[in-house]
Design an enzyme around this catalytic site. Structure first.
Site, PDB file in Angstrom:
ATOM      1  N   CYS A  68       0.828  -1.194   0.070  1.00  0.00           N
ATOM      2  CA  CYS A  68      -0.017   0.037   0.064  1.00  0.00           C
ATOM      3  C   CYS A  68       0.918   1.329   0.028  1.00  0.00           C
ATOM      4  CB  CYS A  68      -0.898  -0.062   1.303  1.00  0.00           C
ATOM      5  SG  CYS A  68      -2.039  -1.224   1.353  1.00  0.00           S
ATOM      6  N   GLU A  70       0.949   3.649   2.226  1.00  0.00           N
ATOM      7  CA  GLU A  70       1.404   4.041   3.423  1.00  0.00           C
ATOM      8  C   GLU A  70       2.819   3.178   3.670  1.00  0.00           C
ATOM      9  OE1 GLU A  70      -1.570   3.212   2.639  1.00  0.00           O
ATOM     10  OE2 GLU A  70      -3.045   3.823   4.078  1.00  0.00           O
ATOM     11  N   ARG A  96     -11.085  10.294  -5.191  1.00  0.00           N
ATOM     12  CA  ARG A  96     -11.632   9.717  -4.049  1.00  0.00           C
ATOM     13  C   ARG A  96     -11.488  10.305  -2.712  1.00  0.00           C
ATOM     14  NH1 ARG A  96      -9.773   3.984  -4.276  1.00  0.00           N
ATOM     15  NH2 ARG A  96      -7.889   4.614  -5.584  1.00  0.00           N
ATOM     16  N   CYS A 102      -5.798   0.429   5.320  1.00  0.00           N
ATOM     17  CA  CYS A 102      -6.351  -1.005   5.685  1.00  0.00           C
ATOM     18  C   CYS A 102      -5.703  -1.646   6.975  1.00  0.00           C
ATOM     19  CB  CYS A 102      -5.967  -1.859   4.410  1.00  0.00           C
ATOM     20  SG  CYS A 102      -4.027  -2.244   4.397  1.00  0.00           S
ATOM     21  N   TYR A 139      -2.631  -6.400  18.935  1.00  0.00           N
ATOM     22  CA  TYR A 139      -1.287  -7.223  19.019  1.00  0.00           C
ATOM     23  C   TYR A 139      -0.095  -6.233  19.008  1.00  0.00           C
ATOM     24  CZ  TYR A 139       2.611 -10.172  17.575  1.00  0.00           C
ATOM     25  OH  TYR A 139       3.824 -10.914  17.686  1.00  0.00           O
TER      26      TYR A 139
END
Ligand SMILES: [Zn+2]
Length: 146
Positions: A68, A70, A96, A102, A139
């Site tokens: 991605c 990021e 967009r 995600c 986690y």
């Protein structure tokens, strides 16, 4: 009657929401608008470094699991010596706007920069939140590393 007593008024200086880093959003939007091409590069991201710099990147889509935007920015930032990032935002191509990270990116950002702010898409516009708020009871990689 003592009229000098201040009446209780709502404090209008108090931000009603966590204002996002608009310059950062615009940096990601500019990359999405001008550099995103076709199916391979569809998302741009921008991070604010602790020293104020902005680092941008595009995703590298591939069916095997290309990173991605990021994650591309994390590597690009390190390549420029920006090891401390304070804020991240992703913006999609084709107008967009801001796109929330995600699940994988949320986990990576939390493990790399637990104090990071992430700008997310919300019904009433982009909003900055603590990365930890995106993964409650999560986690934490560092807790299990030795
Ligand atoms: Zn992601």
């Amino acid at each position: 009657m003592d009229t000098s007593e201040p009446r209780h008024e709502p404090d209008h200086d108090e931000p009603l929401r966590d204002e996002p880093d608009h310059e950062l959003i615009e940096a990601a939007a500019a990359v999405a608008r001008t550099r995103a091409r076709g199916d391979r590069h569809t998302m741009a991201a921008a991070a604010r470094a602790a020293d104020g710099r902005i680092i941008t990147g595009l995703n590298a889509y591939h069916f095997t699991g290309g990173p991605c935007a990021e994650l591309v920015v994390l590597g690009a930032a390190a390549a420029q010596g920006a090891y401390e990032l304070t804020t991240m935002v992703a913006v999609g191509d084709r107008d967009r706007g801001v796109v929330s990270p995600c699940g994988r990116c949320r986990q990576v950002l939390l493990d790399y920069f637990p104090g990071m702010r992430v700008i997310v898409a919300a019904a009433d516009g982009p909003r900055a939140v603590a990365v930890g708020d995106l993964l409650p009871e999560s986690y934490v990689w560092e807790d299990h590393a030795d």
